[in-house]
Design a protein around this motif. Structure first.
Motif, PDB file in Angstrom:
ATOM      1  N   TRP A  85       0.822  -1.045   0.087  1.00  0.00           N
ATOM      2  CA  TRP A  85      -0.123   0.065   0.004  1.00  0.00           C
ATOM      3  C   TRP A  85       0.834   1.310   0.069  1.00  0.00           C
ATOM      4  CZ3 TRP A  85      -4.435   1.496  -1.106  1.00  0.00           C
ATOM      5  CH2 TRP A  85      -4.798   2.904  -0.818  1.00  0.00           C
ATOM      6  N   GLN A  86       1.970   1.043   0.684  1.00  0.00           N
ATOM      7  CA  GLN A  86       2.847   2.406   0.720  1.00  0.00           C
ATOM      8  C   GLN A  86       3.406   2.891  -0.416  1.00  0.00           C
ATOM      9  OE1 GLN A  86       5.952   1.643   3.759  1.00  0.00           O
ATOM     10  NE2 GLN A  86       4.436   0.994   5.247  1.00  0.00           N
TER      11      GLN A  86
ATOM     12  N   ASN B 175       0.282   4.076  -2.596  1.00  0.00           N
ATOM     13  CA  ASN B 175      -0.067   5.250  -2.428  1.00  0.00           C
ATOM     14  C   ASN B 175       0.850   6.427  -2.981  1.00  0.00           C
ATOM     15  OD1 ASN B 175      -2.114   6.758  -0.890  1.00  0.00           O
ATOM     16  ND2 ASN B 175      -0.828   6.709   0.857  1.00  0.00           N
TER      17      ASN B 175
ATOM     18  N   LYS C 253      -8.686   6.063  -3.621  1.00  0.00           N
ATOM     19  CA  LYS C 253      -8.552   5.645  -2.360  1.00  0.00           C
ATOM     20  C   LYS C 253     -10.121   6.044  -1.802  1.00  0.00           C
ATOM     21  CE  LYS C 253      -5.195   7.353  -0.334  1.00  0.00           C
ATOM     22  NZ  LYS C 253      -4.065   8.293   0.419  1.00  0.00           N
TER      23      LYS C 253
ATOM     24  N   GLU D 118      -7.537   3.680   4.503  1.00  0.00           N
ATOM     25  CA  GLU D 118      -6.656   3.474   3.766  1.00  0.00           C
ATOM     26  C   GLU D 118      -6.477   2.281   2.834  1.00  0.00           C
ATOM     27  OE1 GLU D 118      -3.633   5.794   3.384  1.00  0.00           O
ATOM     28  OE2 GLU D 118      -5.291   7.121   4.203  1.00  0.00           O
TER      29      GLU D 118
END
Length: 394
Positions: A67-68, A71, A88, A146
């Motif tokens: 996810w990092q 994103n 998102k 998130e």
């Protein structure tokens, strides 16, 4: 000219991520091979949902790291034009009273301990986020802000482009025919375009992993399984601001998301149709399947009782006995590692998996331990079994 630091077989989202990370981590001469084109296989069939909710805790860590990347995709690839198509919108999961309630509660508690931001909602709060759904039977509702969805094909092609910029050679339309092994060590591959040499080969062959089993004589437990995905045209908007959902109350443990406008992309989270051989061609979507899934959707989304079918397709999973991947070094052949058996989770985990496969191939410490994902777990009985049953969120 035909000798490389590492060779990656398969240019889906896992293979392109692996090739990119090999170059990013210092491999100067990497070859990426695919029998068709980048992202053309099962990657192009993905629903694209991104979440960190898993009842297998090892997967949560991979999902967090991935996810990092999603994103901050353009920054991570050092390419201002790169996009993963991220929306998102959050991820909502719920369960009624019954056998799914305590497993969900335990999974959420584990997520909380791993630092995942979660919100527990009542029915009124859930309705504010997803007003087209009813929640009167939900005993527990969780929302992960998130989370959301993205475009798997776009991710694969972006990884491939970033890999090329770092010197990776990408050869499409090249079929690998044999793994070359000398004295227990991999030394290269024979292909439809000739022989390529390397002492590090990473197989990300997905549903074609049985080919690797035939080349090596290893037992690699994986099967190809086809799943149906529908896009339903309803009378109410399902906007990109509304969350992805997972309905543990439905018989098929439905999951879905906005498909734009008044369309809902939806499928079942249960075991699909086992195929006799690997095949990414579109299968038949039966009227019975449409009716069955449609009835479950109408139960949760009342206005969709009158929904029409906008489009449909089938996607093929590479499924292992415990519905989780095999990652890392294979026994008995030095220099050979693999990533297969993602069972529908590959896209969500692809950035982190590509990085740790690259780290392992280069002899580096891995960000996440590969031990739980080793192929030896099927013999030892240390399986990565999800809490919701086969085919569900694991």
């Amino acid at each position: 000219m035909n000798t490389y630091d590492a060779i990656v077989i398969g240019a889906g989202v896992i293979g392109t991520s692996t090739a990119f990370h090999l170059a990013q981590l210092g491999a100067r001469n990497v070859l990426l091979l695919d029998r068709k084109t980048v992202g053309e296989g099962t990657t192009s069939q993905s629903s694209g949902i991104l979440r960190t909710h898993y009842s297998v805790q090892e997967n949560v860590e991979l999902a967090q790291l991935s996810w990092q990347t999603f994103n901050n995709f353009a920054q991570y690839l050092e390419d201002d034009e790169a996009s993963c198509g991220l929306v998102k919108c959050g991820y909502m999961i719920w369960a009624p009273e019954g056998d799914k309630l305590e497993p969900l509660r335990a999974s959420l508690e584990a997520q909380h301990q791993q630092g995942i931001p979660l919100q527990t909602l009542d029915a009124s709060q859930a309705s504010e986020l997803l007003p087209i759904a009813r929640f009167d039977d939900a005993a527990l509702i969780s929302f992960e802000p998130e989370a959301g969805f993205a475009d798997a094909y776009l991710v694969a092609t972006s990884f491939a482009r970033a890999a090329r910029r770092r010197g990776v050679t990408v050869k499409e339309g090249v079929n690998v025919e044999r793994l070359i092994v000398d004295n227990g060590r991999v030394v290269g591959v024979d292909t439809s375009a000739g022989r390529f040499l390397s002492d590090q080969v990473v197989s990300t062959q997905n549903i074609w992993t049985p080919e690797l089993a035939a080349w090596t004589g290893l037992s690699l437990p994986v099967r190809a399984e086809r799943h149906t995905v529908l896009a339903l045209e309803g009378p109410e908007a399902y906007t990109f601001n509304m969350p992805v959902f997972k309905d543990l109350a439905s018989s098929g443990m439905l999951y879905g998301r906005s498909y734009g406008g008044t369309q809902m992309l939806v499928s079942e989270g249960v075991v699909g149709e086992t195929l006799d051989s690997p095949d990414t061609e579109q299968g038949d979507v039966s009227l019975d399947a449409i009716v069955e899934i449609g009835a479950q959707v109408a139960e949760r989304f009342p206005s969709f009782e009158t929904a029409g079918l906008a489009t449909s397709w089938t996607g093929v999973y590479d499924v292992t006995p415990d519905w989780n991947p095999v990652l890392g070094q294979l026994p008995g052949i030095e220099g050979l590692s693999t990533g297969f058996g993602f069972s529908g989770h590959g896209f969500k985990l692809s950035p982190a998996v590509g990085r740790i496969l690259a780290q392992q191939a280069l002899g580096m410490p891995t960000d996440v331990s590969l031990a739980p994902y080793s192929i030896e777990r099927f013999a030892s009985g240390k399986l990565l079994v999800g809490k919701y049953g086969s085919g569900a969120v694991s």
